[in-house]
Design a protein around this motif. Structure first.
Motif, short mmCIF file in Angstrom:
data_model
loop_
_atom_site.label_atom_id
_atom_site.label_comp_id
_atom_site.label_asym_id
_atom_site.label_seq_id
_atom_site.Cartn_x
_atom_site.Cartn_y
_atom_site.Cartn_z
N ASP A 131 0.76 -1.16 0.21
CA ASP A 131 -0.01 -0.07 0.03
C ASP A 131 0.82 1.13 0.10
OD1 ASP A 131 -2.13 -1.79 0.31
OD2 ASP A 131 -2.49 -1.54 2.24
N ASP A 132 2.10 1.11 0.52
CA ASP A 132 3.00 2.53 0.52
C ASP A 132 3.50 2.81 -0.68
OD1 ASP A 132 2.66 2.34 3.34
OD2 ASP A 132 4.32 1.21 3.52
N PHE A 133 3.14 2.01 -2.08
CA PHE A 133 3.84 2.15 -3.17
C PHE A 133 2.83 2.23 -4.18
CE2 PHE A 133 7.06 -0.01 -0.57
CZ PHE A 133 8.30 0.70 -0.72
N VAL A 134 1.58 2.33 -3.79
CA VAL A 134 0.41 2.63 -4.92
C VAL A 134 0.80 3.73 -5.88
CG1 VAL A 134 -1.99 2.98 -5.24
CG2 VAL A 134 -1.31 1.34 -3.50
N GLY A 135 0.93 3.54 -7.05
CA GLY A 135 0.93 4.73 -7.97
C GLY A 135 2.57 5.25 -8.19
N LEU A 136 3.63 4.43 -7.31
CA LEU A 136 4.87 4.82 -7.48
C LEU A 136 5.71 3.73 -8.42
CD1 LEU A 136 5.74 5.74 -3.77
CD2 LEU A 136 5.17 7.16 -5.58
N LYS A 137 6.10 4.14 -9.38
CA LYS A 137 7.00 3.41 -10.14
C LYS A 137 8.15 2.74 -9.41
CE LYS A 137 9.43 2.95 -14.45
NZ LYS A 137 9.93 3.52 -15.89
N THR A 138 8.11 1.61 -9.34
CA THR A 138 9.09 0.89 -8.24
C THR A 138 10.05 -0.05 -8.77
OG1 THR A 138 7.26 1.22 -6.57
CG2 THR A 138 9.16 -0.26 -6.12
N LEU A 139 11.25 0.28 -8.57
CA LEU A 139 12.37 -0.72 -8.76
C LEU A 139 12.80 -1.62 -7.53
CD1 LEU A 139 14.48 -1.66 -10.95
CD2 LEU A 139 16.16 -0.01 -9.77
N ILE A 140 12.60 -2.97 -7.69
CA ILE A 140 12.91 -4.15 -6.61
C ILE A 140 14.26 -4.67 -6.96
CG2 ILE A 140 12.20 -6.07 -5.44
CD1 ILE A 140 9.39 -4.91 -6.19
N VAL A 141 15.32 -4.47 -6.14
CA VAL A 141 16.66 -4.97 -6.33
C VAL A 141 17.07 -5.94 -5.43
CG1 VAL A 141 18.96 -4.23 -6.46
CG2 VAL A 141 17.40 -2.46 -6.73
N GLY A 142 17.14 -7.36 -5.97
CA GLY A 142 17.74 -8.63 -5.42
C GLY A 142 16.91 -9.96 -5.95
N GLU A 143 17.71 -10.91 -6.27
CA GLU A 143 17.30 -12.07 -6.95
C GLU A 143 16.79 -12.98 -5.71
OE1 GLU A 143 21.66 -12.20 -7.20
OE2 GLU A 143 20.32 -10.71 -7.54
N GLY A 144 16.94 -12.88 -4.73
CA GLY A 144 16.45 -13.84 -3.66
C GLY A 144 15.16 -14.07 -3.46
N ASN A 145 14.62 -14.92 -2.17
CA ASN A 145 13.35 -14.84 -1.94
C ASN A 145 12.64 -13.62 -1.60
OD1 ASN A 145 12.71 -18.09 -1.78
ND2 ASN A 145 14.24 -17.96 -0.78
#
Length: 354
Positions: free
Chosen positions: A159-173
């Motif tokens: 919910d903290d990221f609604v409407g924010l284009k987001t990059l998620i970094v890291g290939e783990g679980n």
């Protein structure tokens, strides 16, 4: 006069409680110091939708089974409730809201310093895990980025990221699970250093624990063992990750070379703007309070044989993963390490504190 304990355990999460179980059975005079205000350890800080990787019957601490969950894998609140009830069930002596700042040793006695005073003991178990030492890589331009950025240690809800284009970094679980849920509420890209690798759908945390145990046994016996098919670093296909795979969102965009004020510069030189970045880049070890006692490296790792410190007698480090005992950062894997540690403490006390 200060009370002299046989053992002080630093950390009241799952590792500290498992050690407490065996310390209580050994009838030692011990205390568990925990900086959290309530029971639950690192699970108190985990994101709301986090689950275990194994069913409840394979996720128990020594002595008392975790209650069966209505879900395939127990959810965060069920794990916290189990840890609280486990502590109460065994009447473990946990002193809360106590953060250890440093430990020293004089004349064979450990001095454990806190804001609530000094505690003294003949032996110490460090069981503070990793959550208190999140790792974010020192990439070029990271200090110039003006968007919203957090580590997965502080991530709570999509919910903290609604409407924010987001990059998620890291290939783990953690990366895969956070991509799975944030992609439901906003535009997401997933940056990984290598192509994410996924375990077969039927493989859960209990299966991985058995693979790790077999590998550990083979190494002890000097025998070859091939666990490549079930790499312990590969992503476990929990239900949200399976659902994200069906939506086609678990696709890596590759890696980037640096950040700038509005986003990142990809390896091909192309710039892309992101309003938020979530760093799922793992953790060091939360052992900074040991620096006055023993040497630790930049990640917080100390010299040990299994859980026993090689730098000072009477110190053990439990629950830090493969470094201190195979699968010892998992609920099911803790039992062996905790049991062996307390047996070694009994032998140490018998030899050094008669």
């Amino acid at each position: 006069m200060l009370e002299l304990y046989d053992t002080i355990v630093i950390g009241g999460g799952q590792s500290g409680l498992a050690c407490g179980y065996y310390l209580r059975r050994a009838k030692l005079n011990f205390m568990i110091l925990d900086k959290q205000p309530v029971s639950g350890g690192s699970w108190l800080h985990a994101w709301e939708s986090l689950t275990l990787f194994s069913p409840s019957e394979y996720s128990s601490l020594p002595g008392w089974f975790m209650p069966k969950s209505d879900q395939q894998f127990p959810v965060r609140t069920e794990v916290i409730d189990y840890l609280r009830k486990y502590e109460e069930h065994y009447k473990l002596p946990v002193k809360r809201g106590v953060e250890v700042s440093k430990i020293t040793k004089e004349a064979g006695i450990f001095q454990v310093y806190t804001a609530q005073g000094v505690f003294i003991a003949k032996s110490v178990i460090s069981a503070t895990g990793t959550w208190g030492n999140p790792f974010v890589p020192k990439l070029e331009g990271i200090d110039k980025y003006k968007g919203f950025q957090i580590h997965s240690a502080n991530y709570k809800t999509p919910d903290d990221f609604v409407g924010l284009k987001t990059l998620i970094v890291g290939e783990g679980n953690s990366g895969a699970q956070i991509v799975a849920e944030v992609s439901k509420v906003t535009a997401v890209k997933w940056s990984t250093k290598r192509q994410p690798e996924f375990l077969p759908d039927e493989v859960d945390g209990y299966y991985l624990f058995n693979v790790a145990s077999a590998k550990y046994k083979a190494e002890k016996e000097g025998k070859p063992f091939d666990a490549s098919q079930y790499n312990l670093g590969n992503i476990v296909m929990v239900p949200p990750v399976k659902e994200a795979r069906q939506r086609g969102v678990l696709v890596s965009a590759g890696t980037f070379r640096q950040l700038y004020d509005k986003g990142v510069v990809w390896e091909n030189g192309e710039k892309e703007e992101f309003e938020a970045i979530i760093w799922c880049t793992g953790f060091g070890y939360d052992t900074s309070y040991l620096k006055s006692l023993i040497p630790t490296d930049e990640r917080g790792i100390a010299n040990t044989t299994e859980s026993k410190s090689l730098d000072t007698d009477g110190l053990w480090l439990v629950g830090y993963g493969g470094w201190t005992g195979y699968a010892s950062a998992t609920l099911v894997g803790l039992n062996r390490t905790a049991k062996q540690t307390v047996q070694e403490i009994l032998e140490f006390l018998k030899s050094n504190h008669k």
